[in-house]
Design an enzyme around this catalytic site. Structure first.
Site, PDB file in Angstrom:
ATOM      1  N   HIS A 161      -1.207  58.807  51.845  1.00 15.70           N
ATOM      2  CA  HIS A 161      -2.676  58.768  51.908  1.00 15.70           C
ATOM      3  C   HIS A 161      -3.203  59.121  53.307  1.00 15.70           C
ATOM      4  O   HIS A 161      -4.398  59.355  53.473  1.00 15.70           O
ATOM      5  CB  HIS A 161      -3.152  57.366  51.495  1.00 15.70           C
ATOM      6  CG  HIS A 161      -4.558  57.309  50.992  1.00 15.70           C
ATOM      7  ND1 HIS A 161      -5.503  58.277  51.277  1.00 15.70           N
ATOM      8  CD2 HIS A 161      -5.194  56.390  50.225  1.00 15.70           C
ATOM      9  CE1 HIS A 161      -6.653  57.936  50.703  1.00 15.70           C
ATOM     10  NE2 HIS A 161      -6.485  56.810  50.056  1.00 15.70           N
ATOM     11  N   ASP A 384      -2.323  69.687  32.475  1.00 15.71           N
ATOM     12  CA  ASP A 384      -1.443  70.043  31.358  1.00 15.71           C
ATOM     13  C   ASP A 384      -0.363  70.988  31.885  1.00 15.71           C
ATOM     14  O   ASP A 384      -0.651  72.113  32.268  1.00 15.71           O
ATOM     15  CB  ASP A 384      -2.288  70.709  30.268  1.00 15.71           C
ATOM     16  CG  ASP A 384      -1.461  71.145  29.072  1.00 15.71           C
ATOM     17  OD1 ASP A 384      -0.210  71.093  29.152  1.00 15.71           O
ATOM     18  OD2 ASP A 384      -2.065  71.558  28.068  1.00 15.71           O
TER      19      ASP A 384
END
Length: 441
Positions: A161, A384
């Site tokens: 992060h 996807d």
């Protein structure tokens, strides 16, 4: 929840960009540095099998990763410091690259993991639980675990992060999915010049804090970690529209803009969580949102800016005022705090931090807080890889505290939103029974 001991790591490899890139260095800026003592940001994507072989899926994912890392090569690097002690991302072709673990959990089914509660079972499915971003000096900045389930697979991701926020995370994930579907280049390359957003060189010499997850102090460590519950509340388009129209019934009295979907949902969550916590009327409660500043800074940065370009925006009031007034009272506070966060306010916050750097820990969001991260604008259900949309997208166990909220696009699409909340058990139990919160009236 499924037993977590049923996950077995079968191999660990590393994946590097498929072309020679050479030595690259990029200074971390004021927007990145406060996150050094947060933990790696964990995401879990769950897919049903269809008719594909796990081995083929893994090869496809690794192959796509090699290609997408040509542009997102910083994720294959390490944290380092220059000769003046300023943190930076370093990449070199001889570095290990992204860590990819393969694992098998044949006794766990997809449906065992779609339960909307808890993250305990995720600890074995997402790498780097309890690993601080500062450890990116000697660990990969991205670690993946691909786990074969009885009838599907899990992609567990741990992102450092200190080098990227949610916008950059999902930009990478969608680019990776495109590469797996045969794209020969990244449709929107990452904008890697982070010093364009802020160029102050801040020297830091942080040492690792005591690790709250460490077992060395045995029972003491266990006692320190509060018992928390996590749950996903799903709000349909109709529920979101109802929340928004209710807050806007008596819109802003001062003639300012109507309350946005985010502001309406935010005050709905803040009021009902505050009520569920049974606070005294005089107790303070803080609302925090980690806001994207790409379009707020001057000059504005592109959406493809790769790094952290978020800042926490805080607003505070007494619990009695928040819950005793109509929802537009709290919505107006949130709206004003967000609108006041201009380029000038961002600069002032940065200057203050640069003059007296404070390394935050993930739980420093404020007293009795509701802190919102992630965004329903991220198209998480459109990631996807060639075998359909995910069944579920969740955050892992890292960086959770009482009051942490993640907002995700709802799986049904449109304006539906999933609200993932972490609370103390008593408050969660009261929230679960609050029909007005659940919109089940």
């Amino acid at each position: 929840m499924a037993e977590i001991t049923k996950v077995k790591i079968t191999s660990k490899t590393h994946v590097k960009p498929s072309k020679v890139i050479g030595r690259r260095e990029c200074q971390l800026v004021t927007f990145d540095l406060p996150y050094l003592f947060f933990y790696y940001n964990q995401k879990l994507l769950l897919y049903r099998n269809g008719d594909r072989e796990f081995h083929d899926a893994v090869e496809k994912l690794k192959d796509g990763l090699k290609h997408v890392l040509e542009e997102f090569y910083q994720l294959a690097g390490k944290l380092g410091k220059d000769e003046e002690g300023v943190f930076r991302v370093e990449y070199d072709d001889d570095m290990d690259g992204v860590e990819v673990a393969e694992a098998v959990a044949d006794e766990i089914a997809v449906d065992d993991l779609t339960a909307e509660e808890g993250t305990k079972s995720f600890k074995e499915l997402i790498p780097y639980y309890g690993v601080l971003n500062l450890e990116g000096t000697h660990r990969p900045l991205l670690a993946l675990q691909l786990t074969k389930l009885k009838d599907g697979m899990v992609i567990g991701c741990a992102f450092n992060h200190a080098i990227l926020d949610g916008t950059s995370t999902w930009h990478f994930m969608s680019s990776w999915a495109q590469a797996c579907n045969g794209a020969t280049s990244v449709s929107v390359p990452p904008f890697l010049e982070r010093t364009k957003s802020r160029n102050t060189r801040v020297k830091l010499d942080p040492s690792l804090p005591p690790d709250p997850h460490s077992q060395s102090s045995g029972d003491a460590a266990a006692k320190q970690e509060p018992v928390l519950r996590e749950k996903v509340f799903k709000f349909s388009e109709a529920a979101i529209d109802k929340i928004k129209s209710k807050v806007n019934e008596n819109g802003p009295s001062d003639g300012s803009k109507p309350f946005s979907t985010f502001q309406s949902l935010a005050v709905h969550i803040w009021r009902h969580v505050t009520h569920a916590r049974s606070l005294k009327p005089e107790d303070y409660t803080v609302f925090t949102v980690f806001a994207d500043c790409r379009k707020r800074v001057d000059p504005p940065m592109p959406d493809s800016y790769f790094g952290n370009l978020i800042q926490a925006i805080f607003t505070v009031t007494a619990a009695g005022l928040l819950t005793g007034n109509p929802p537009e009272f709290g919505a107006s506070m949130i709206q004003k705090a967000i609108e006041a966060h201009t380029a000038k306010a961002i600069d002032e916050r940065n200057e203050g931090w640069e003059n007296a750097p404070k390394i935050f820990q993930f739980k420093d969001a404020g007293v009795n807080c509701v802190a919102v991260g992630s965004s329903p604008r991220f198209k998480v259900y459109e990631v996807d890889f060639g075998w359909g949309k995910p069944e579920s997208v969740r955050s892992g166990s890292n960086n959770r505290f009482d009051g942490m909220v993640y907002l995700y696009q709802g799986k049904s699409g449109g304006r539906s939103i999933d609200v993932e909340i972490t609370l103390e058990p008593g408050a969660m139990e009261r929230l679960e029974k609050d029909n007005e919160f659940l919109m089940e009236l």
